[in-house]
Design an enzyme around this catalytic site. Structure first.
Site, PDB file in Angstrom:
ATOM      1  N   ALA A 110       0.816  -1.215   0.000  1.00 48.74           N
ATOM      2  CA  ALA A 110       0.000   0.000   0.000  1.00 48.74           C
ATOM      3  C   ALA A 110       0.853   1.270   0.000  1.00 48.74           C
ATOM      4  CB  ALA A 110      -0.932  -0.016   1.209  1.00 48.74           C
ATOM      5  N   LEU A 112       3.508   1.931   2.009  1.00 50.30           N
ATOM      6  CA  LEU A 112       4.131   2.296   3.290  1.00 50.30           C
ATOM      7  C   LEU A 112       5.369   1.449   3.593  1.00 50.30           C
ATOM      8  CD1 LEU A 112       1.045   3.013   5.616  1.00 50.30           C
ATOM      9  CD2 LEU A 112       2.343   4.573   4.149  1.00 50.30           C
ATOM     10  N   SER A 114       5.899  -1.920   3.588  1.00 45.80           N
ATOM     11  CA  SER A 114       5.760  -3.114   4.435  1.00 45.80           C
ATOM     12  C   SER A 114       6.803  -4.169   4.083  1.00 45.80           C
ATOM     13  CB  SER A 114       4.352  -3.701   4.304  1.00 45.80           C
ATOM     14  OG  SER A 114       4.122  -4.072   2.961  1.00 45.80           O
ATOM     15  N   ALA A 116       9.880  -3.790   2.769  1.00 48.87           N
ATOM     16  CA  ALA A 116      11.215  -3.420   3.265  1.00 48.87           C
ATOM     17  C   ALA A 116      11.280  -3.589   4.777  1.00 48.87           C
ATOM     18  CB  ALA A 116      11.541  -1.978   2.884  1.00 48.87           C
ATOM     19  N   ASP A 158      13.686   2.116   0.033  1.00 53.44           N
ATOM     20  CA  ASP A 158      12.839   1.621   1.130  1.00 53.44           C
ATOM     21  C   ASP A 158      13.675   0.917   2.195  1.00 53.44           C
ATOM     22  OD1 ASP A 158      10.973   2.348  -0.814  1.00 53.44           O
ATOM     23  OD2 ASP A 158       9.639   0.682  -0.351  1.00 53.44           O
TER      24      ASP A 158
HETATM   25  C1  MEV Z   1       8.248   1.554  -3.720  1.00 50.61           C
HETATM   26  O1  MEV Z   1       8.033   1.827  -2.340  1.00 50.61           O
HETATM   27  C2  MEV Z   1       9.056   2.646  -4.350  1.00 50.61           C
HETATM   28  C3  MEV Z   1       9.394   2.464  -5.822  1.00 50.61           C
HETATM   29  O2  MEV Z   1      10.183   3.609  -6.200  1.00 50.61           O
HETATM   30  C4  MEV Z   1      10.167   1.198  -6.080  1.00 50.61           C
HETATM   31  C5  MEV Z   1      11.567   1.239  -5.497  1.00 50.61           C
HETATM   32  O3  MEV Z   1      12.092   2.312  -5.159  1.00 50.61           O
HETATM   33  O4  MEV Z   1      12.168   0.145  -5.402  1.00 50.61           O
HETATM   34  C6  MEV Z   1       8.145   2.469  -6.697  1.00 50.61           C
END
Ligand code: MEV
Length: 324
Positions: A110, A112, A114, A116, A158
Protein backbone atom coordinates in the site's frame (compact mmCIF):
# COMPACT_ATOMS: atom_id res chain seq x y z
CA UNK A 1 14.67 -15.83 20.75
CA UNK A 2 15.62 -12.37 19.40
CA UNK A 3 13.10 -9.71 18.45
CA UNK A 4 13.62 -6.71 16.14
CA UNK A 5 11.33 -4.10 14.71
CA UNK A 6 11.71 -1.87 11.66
CA UNK A 7 9.65 1.09 10.45
CA UNK A 8 7.55 1.64 7.37
CA UNK A 9 8.14 4.72 5.24
CA UNK A 10 6.59 7.41 3.11
CA UNK A 11 8.18 9.05 0.08
CA UNK A 12 8.20 12.86 0.26
CA UNK A 13 9.68 12.88 -3.26
CA UNK A 14 11.04 10.62 -5.91
CA UNK A 15 9.40 7.16 -5.98
CA UNK A 16 9.69 5.37 -9.34
CA UNK A 17 12.29 7.89 -10.59
CA UNK A 18 14.67 6.54 -7.92
CA UNK A 19 14.66 3.16 -9.73
CA UNK A 20 16.47 4.97 -12.62
CA UNK A 21 19.13 6.62 -10.46
CA UNK A 22 17.25 9.85 -9.67
CA UNK A 23 17.26 10.98 -6.02
CA UNK A 24 14.45 10.46 -3.49
CA UNK A 25 13.60 11.88 -0.06
CA UNK A 26 12.04 9.30 2.23
CA UNK A 27 10.80 9.36 5.86
CA UNK A 28 10.71 6.41 8.24
CA UNK A 29 7.35 6.49 10.06
CA UNK A 30 6.25 5.30 13.48
CA UNK A 31 4.30 2.28 12.26
CA UNK A 32 6.44 -0.83 12.45
CA UNK A 33 6.85 -4.52 11.67
CA UNK A 34 8.10 -6.68 14.55
CA UNK A 35 9.87 -9.98 13.92
CA UNK A 36 10.86 -12.58 16.53
CA UNK A 37 13.36 -15.26 15.45
CA UNK A 38 14.32 -18.37 17.38
CA UNK A 39 16.37 -21.42 16.40
CA UNK A 40 14.56 -24.73 16.46
CA UNK A 41 15.46 -28.44 16.41
CA UNK A 42 12.77 -29.00 13.78
CA UNK A 43 13.94 -29.95 10.31
CA UNK A 44 11.94 -27.07 8.81
CA UNK A 45 11.72 -23.34 9.18
CA UNK A 46 8.34 -22.11 10.25
CA UNK A 47 7.06 -18.63 9.57
CA UNK A 48 3.90 -17.25 11.08
CA UNK A 49 2.59 -13.78 10.45
CA UNK A 50 -0.51 -12.65 12.20
CA UNK A 51 -2.22 -9.38 11.48
CA UNK A 52 -3.62 -8.59 14.87
CA UNK A 53 -3.75 -4.90 14.12
CA UNK A 54 -7.24 -4.19 12.85
CA UNK A 55 -5.67 -3.57 9.45
CA UNK A 56 -6.47 -5.70 6.44
CA UNK A 57 -3.00 -7.21 6.37
CA UNK A 58 -2.99 -10.67 4.84
CA UNK A 59 -2.35 -13.60 7.10
CA UNK A 60 0.56 -15.79 6.10
CA UNK A 61 1.26 -19.28 7.36
CA UNK A 62 4.15 -21.16 5.87
CA UNK A 63 6.47 -24.03 6.58
CA UNK A 64 9.70 -24.54 4.68
CA UNK A 65 11.60 -27.83 4.81
CA UNK A 66 14.68 -26.72 2.94
CA UNK A 67 13.26 -27.80 -0.41
CA UNK A 68 9.58 -27.14 -0.29
CA UNK A 69 7.34 -24.52 1.18
CA UNK A 70 3.95 -25.42 2.57
CA UNK A 71 1.64 -22.45 2.66
CA UNK A 72 -1.73 -21.93 4.22
CA UNK A 73 -3.81 -18.79 4.32
CA UNK A 74 -3.01 -15.85 2.11
CA UNK A 75 0.51 -15.54 0.87
CA UNK A 76 1.09 -11.84 0.15
CA UNK A 77 4.56 -10.95 1.26
CA UNK A 78 5.71 -14.50 1.94
CA UNK A 79 8.48 -14.49 -0.66
CA UNK A 80 10.07 -11.45 0.96
CA UNK A 81 10.21 -13.19 4.34
CA UNK A 82 11.51 -16.48 3.00
CA UNK A 83 14.24 -14.77 0.95
CA UNK A 84 15.22 -12.56 3.91
CA UNK A 85 15.62 -15.62 6.17
CA UNK A 86 17.79 -17.34 3.53
CA UNK A 87 20.01 -14.27 2.96
CA UNK A 88 20.42 -13.70 6.71
CA UNK A 89 21.46 -17.33 7.17
CA UNK A 90 23.96 -17.04 4.32
CA UNK A 91 25.42 -13.84 5.79
CA UNK A 92 26.36 -15.65 8.99
CA UNK A 93 27.14 -18.98 7.27
CA UNK A 94 24.65 -20.95 9.29
CA UNK A 95 22.27 -23.75 8.36
CA UNK A 96 20.18 -23.49 11.54
CA UNK A 97 16.41 -23.88 11.20
CA UNK A 98 14.33 -20.99 12.48
CA UNK A 99 10.94 -20.18 13.88
CA UNK A 100 9.77 -16.72 12.84
CA UNK A 101 6.82 -14.77 14.25
CA UNK A 102 5.76 -11.54 12.56
CA UNK A 103 3.42 -8.77 13.63
CA UNK A 104 2.73 -5.82 11.37
CA UNK A 105 1.18 -2.40 11.79
CA UNK A 106 1.48 -1.79 8.04
CA UNK A 107 -0.92 -2.70 5.26
CA UNK A 108 0.79 -4.81 2.57
CA UNK A 109 1.48 -3.36 -0.90
CA UNK A 110 0.00 0.00 0.00
CA UNK A 111 3.00 2.31 -0.33
CA UNK A 112 4.13 2.30 3.29
CA UNK A 113 7.14 0.03 2.80
CA UNK A 114 5.76 -3.11 4.43
CA UNK A 115 8.06 -5.39 2.43
CA UNK A 116 11.22 -3.42 3.27
CA UNK A 117 10.24 -3.25 6.95
CA UNK A 118 9.60 -7.00 7.18
CA UNK A 119 12.83 -7.79 5.32
CA UNK A 120 14.96 -5.44 7.44
CA UNK A 121 13.49 -6.63 10.76
CA UNK A 122 13.83 -10.28 9.68
CA UNK A 123 17.49 -9.90 8.67
CA UNK A 124 18.29 -8.18 11.99
CA UNK A 125 16.39 -10.66 14.18
CA UNK A 126 17.74 -13.76 12.38
CA UNK A 127 21.40 -12.64 12.29
CA UNK A 128 21.29 -11.62 15.98
CA UNK A 129 19.66 -14.93 16.88
CA UNK A 130 22.56 -16.62 15.07
CA UNK A 131 25.07 -14.58 17.08
CA UNK A 132 26.06 -11.75 14.71
CA UNK A 133 25.23 -8.06 15.15
CA UNK A 134 25.18 -6.24 11.78
CA UNK A 135 25.21 -2.46 11.41
CA UNK A 136 22.11 -0.85 9.84
CA UNK A 137 23.97 -0.07 6.59
CA UNK A 138 24.81 -3.76 6.07
CA UNK A 139 21.24 -4.77 6.94
CA UNK A 140 20.06 -2.23 4.34
CA UNK A 141 22.37 -3.76 1.69
CA UNK A 142 21.11 -7.28 2.36
CA UNK A 143 17.53 -5.99 2.40
CA UNK A 144 18.05 -4.33 -0.98
CA UNK A 145 19.36 -7.60 -2.46
CA UNK A 146 16.24 -9.37 -1.14
CA UNK A 147 13.89 -6.78 -2.67
CA UNK A 148 15.67 -6.96 -6.04
CA UNK A 149 15.46 -10.75 -6.03
CA UNK A 150 11.74 -10.79 -5.19
CA UNK A 151 10.55 -7.78 -7.23
CA UNK A 152 12.90 -7.97 -10.21
CA UNK A 153 13.81 -4.28 -9.81
CA UNK A 154 14.08 -2.22 -6.64
CA UNK A 155 15.92 0.89 -5.56
CA UNK A 156 17.71 0.96 -2.19
CA UNK A 157 15.29 3.68 -0.95
CA UNK A 158 12.84 1.62 1.13
CA UNK A 159 15.33 -0.76 2.72
CA UNK A 160 17.90 1.96 3.49
CA UNK A 161 15.26 4.18 5.14
CA UNK A 162 13.77 1.33 7.15
CA UNK A 163 17.23 0.30 8.38
CA UNK A 164 18.68 3.73 9.29
CA UNK A 165 15.42 5.57 10.13
CA UNK A 166 14.79 9.34 10.12
CA UNK A 167 14.60 11.31 6.89
CA UNK A 168 16.91 10.04 4.16
CA UNK A 169 18.28 11.28 0.84
CA UNK A 170 18.80 8.41 -1.55
CA UNK A 171 20.71 8.87 -4.79
CA UNK A 172 21.26 5.26 -5.88
CA UNK A 173 24.36 5.78 -8.05
CA UNK A 174 25.92 8.27 -5.71
CA UNK A 175 24.99 8.49 -2.05
CA UNK A 176 22.59 7.23 0.57
CA UNK A 177 22.54 9.40 3.67
CA UNK A 178 20.49 10.55 6.63
CA UNK A 179 19.29 14.14 6.43
CA UNK A 180 20.02 16.35 9.37
CA UNK A 181 16.62 18.02 9.56
CA UNK A 182 15.50 18.57 13.10
CA UNK A 183 12.60 20.83 12.10
CA UNK A 184 11.10 18.45 9.58
CA UNK A 185 11.62 15.49 11.90
CA UNK A 186 9.05 16.94 14.27
CA UNK A 187 6.42 17.52 11.59
CA UNK A 188 3.30 15.40 11.76
CA UNK A 189 2.30 13.75 8.49
CA UNK A 190 -1.16 12.55 7.49
CA UNK A 191 -1.46 9.25 5.59
CA UNK A 192 -4.70 8.32 3.83
CA UNK A 193 -5.24 4.64 2.97
CA UNK A 194 -7.90 3.55 0.45
CA UNK A 195 -7.91 -0.11 1.55
CA UNK A 196 -6.45 -1.16 -1.80
CA UNK A 197 -3.03 -2.49 -2.81
CA UNK A 198 -0.96 -3.08 -5.93
CA UNK A 199 2.13 -5.28 -6.33
CA UNK A 200 5.22 -3.04 -6.38
CA UNK A 201 6.95 -5.19 -9.04
CA UNK A 202 4.05 -4.75 -11.48
CA UNK A 203 3.84 -0.99 -10.93
CA UNK A 204 7.60 -0.62 -11.44
CA UNK A 205 7.38 -2.71 -14.62
CA UNK A 206 4.56 -0.49 -15.98
CA UNK A 207 6.67 2.66 -15.52
CA UNK A 208 9.74 0.94 -17.02
CA UNK A 209 7.77 0.09 -20.19
CA UNK A 210 6.27 3.58 -20.49
CA UNK A 211 9.70 5.19 -20.02
CA UNK A 212 11.19 2.97 -22.74
CA UNK A 213 8.38 3.63 -25.19
CA UNK A 214 8.04 7.37 -24.69
CA UNK A 215 10.70 10.11 -24.55
CA UNK A 216 8.14 12.35 -22.90
CA UNK A 217 7.68 9.81 -20.08
CA UNK A 218 11.48 9.55 -19.76
CA UNK A 219 11.60 13.34 -19.33
CA UNK A 220 8.83 13.14 -16.69
CA UNK A 221 11.08 10.75 -14.73
CA UNK A 222 13.98 13.24 -15.04
CA UNK A 223 11.69 16.08 -13.92
CA UNK A 224 10.84 14.12 -10.77
CA UNK A 225 14.60 13.99 -10.14
CA UNK A 226 14.88 17.78 -10.66
CA UNK A 227 12.05 18.59 -8.25
CA UNK A 228 13.49 16.18 -5.69
CA UNK A 229 16.84 18.02 -5.82
CA UNK A 230 14.91 21.22 -4.98
CA UNK A 231 12.72 19.44 -2.44
CA UNK A 232 15.62 18.17 -0.38
CA UNK A 233 16.66 21.75 0.41
CA UNK A 234 13.11 22.69 1.40
CA UNK A 235 12.95 19.66 3.71
CA UNK A 236 16.35 20.47 5.25
CA UNK A 237 15.22 24.05 5.95
CA UNK A 238 11.94 22.77 7.43
CA UNK A 239 10.09 24.88 4.80
CA UNK A 240 6.72 23.11 4.86
CA UNK A 241 5.08 25.42 2.32
CA UNK A 242 7.68 24.79 -0.38
CA UNK A 243 7.84 21.09 0.50
CA UNK A 244 4.06 20.92 0.02
CA UNK A 245 4.15 22.77 -3.33
CA UNK A 246 6.80 20.39 -4.65
CA UNK A 247 4.87 17.37 -3.37
CA UNK A 248 1.84 18.57 -5.35
CA UNK A 249 4.02 18.83 -8.44
CA UNK A 250 5.43 15.35 -7.78
CA UNK A 251 1.89 13.95 -7.51
CA UNK A 252 0.99 15.34 -10.95
CA UNK A 253 4.09 13.76 -12.49
CA UNK A 254 3.33 10.38 -10.86
CA UNK A 255 -0.14 10.54 -12.37
CA UNK A 256 1.48 11.27 -15.74
CA UNK A 257 3.45 8.04 -15.32
CA UNK A 258 0.19 6.11 -14.90
CA UNK A 259 0.50 5.11 -11.25
CA UNK A 260 -2.48 7.13 -10.02
CA UNK A 261 -6.00 5.90 -9.33
CA UNK A 262 -9.32 7.61 -8.72
CA UNK A 263 -9.31 6.82 -5.00
CA UNK A 264 -5.71 8.07 -4.60
CA UNK A 265 -6.70 11.32 -6.32
CA UNK A 266 -9.80 11.70 -4.15
CA UNK A 267 -7.68 11.31 -0.98
CA UNK A 268 -5.09 13.80 -2.29
CA UNK A 269 -7.79 16.39 -3.02
CA UNK A 270 -9.56 15.75 0.30
CA UNK A 271 -6.26 16.48 2.08
CA UNK A 272 -5.59 19.64 0.05
CA UNK A 273 -9.18 20.88 0.43
CA UNK A 274 -8.92 20.53 4.20
CA UNK A 275 -5.80 22.70 4.35
CA UNK A 276 -2.79 20.46 3.61
CA UNK A 277 0.24 22.31 2.26
CA UNK A 278 0.75 19.42 -0.15
CA UNK A 279 -0.31 15.84 -0.80
CA UNK A 280 0.78 13.03 -3.10
CA UNK A 281 0.84 9.31 -3.71
CA UNK A 282 3.46 7.51 -1.64
CA UNK A 283 5.22 4.41 -2.94
CA UNK A 284 4.46 2.41 -6.05
CA UNK A 285 0.87 3.71 -6.46
CA UNK A 286 -1.98 1.97 -8.26
CA UNK A 287 -3.87 1.92 -4.94
CA UNK A 288 -2.87 2.21 -1.31
CA UNK A 289 -1.72 5.37 0.41
CA UNK A 290 -1.22 9.09 -0.02
CA UNK A 291 0.85 11.32 2.24
CA UNK A 292 0.04 14.92 3.14
CA UNK A 293 2.02 17.62 4.96
CA UNK A 294 -0.75 19.20 6.96
CA UNK A 295 0.80 22.50 8.01
CA UNK A 296 -0.63 24.02 11.20
CA UNK A 297 -3.70 21.88 11.69
CA UNK A 298 -3.05 18.14 11.31
CA UNK A 299 -6.36 17.25 13.01
CA UNK A 300 -8.45 19.09 10.41
CA UNK A 301 -6.44 17.64 7.52
CA UNK A 302 -6.75 14.13 9.00
CA UNK A 303 -10.53 14.53 9.44
CA UNK A 304 -10.90 15.89 5.88
CA UNK A 305 -8.75 13.15 4.34
CA UNK A 306 -10.67 10.48 6.25
CA UNK A 307 -13.87 11.32 4.35
CA UNK A 308 -12.30 9.82 1.19
CA UNK A 309 -10.20 7.13 2.94
CA UNK A 310 -10.76 3.70 4.38
CA UNK A 311 -8.44 4.75 7.15
CA UNK A 312 -6.17 7.63 8.15
CA UNK A 313 -2.92 7.49 10.14
CA UNK A 314 -1.23 10.47 11.72
CA UNK A 315 2.46 9.62 11.74
CA UNK A 316 5.76 11.16 12.74
CA UNK A 317 9.33 10.47 11.72
CA UNK A 318 10.74 7.40 13.45
CA UNK A 319 14.03 5.63 14.20
CA UNK A 320 15.27 2.71 12.11
CA UNK A 321 15.67 -0.98 12.86
CA UNK A 322 15.99 -1.72 16.56
CA UNK A 323 16.14 -4.54 19.06
CA UNK A 324 12.90 -4.99 21.02
C1 MEV B 1 8.25 1.55 -3.72
O1 MEV B 1 8.03 1.83 -2.34
C2 MEV B 1 9.06 2.65 -4.35
C3 MEV B 1 9.39 2.46 -5.82
O2 MEV B 1 10.18 3.61 -6.20
C4 MEV B 1 10.17 1.20 -6.08
C5 MEV B 1 11.57 1.24 -5.50
O3 MEV B 1 12.09 2.31 -5.16
O4 MEV B 1 12.17 0.15 -5.40
C6 MEV B 1 8.14 2.47 -6.70
Amino acid sequence: METSSAPGKVFLFGEHAVVYGEPAVVCAIDRRVTVAAGTTDNTRDSIHADADTGLPVSEIRAEYDGERTILTGETDGFEYIETAVDRAREEVESDARLEIEIESELPIGAGLGSSAAVVVATVDAVTRELGVELDPERIAEIGHEVEKEVQGAASPADTFTSAVGGVTYVEPDDELRSLDTEEFSETELVVGYDGDSAPTGEMVEGVRRLREESDVAARVVESIGDLTREGVDAVKRGDIEETGDLMNLNHGLLEALGVGSSSLSRMVWAARDSGAEGAKITGAGGGGCVVAVPGDDPETVAAGTEIESERVFEVTVSDGVRRE
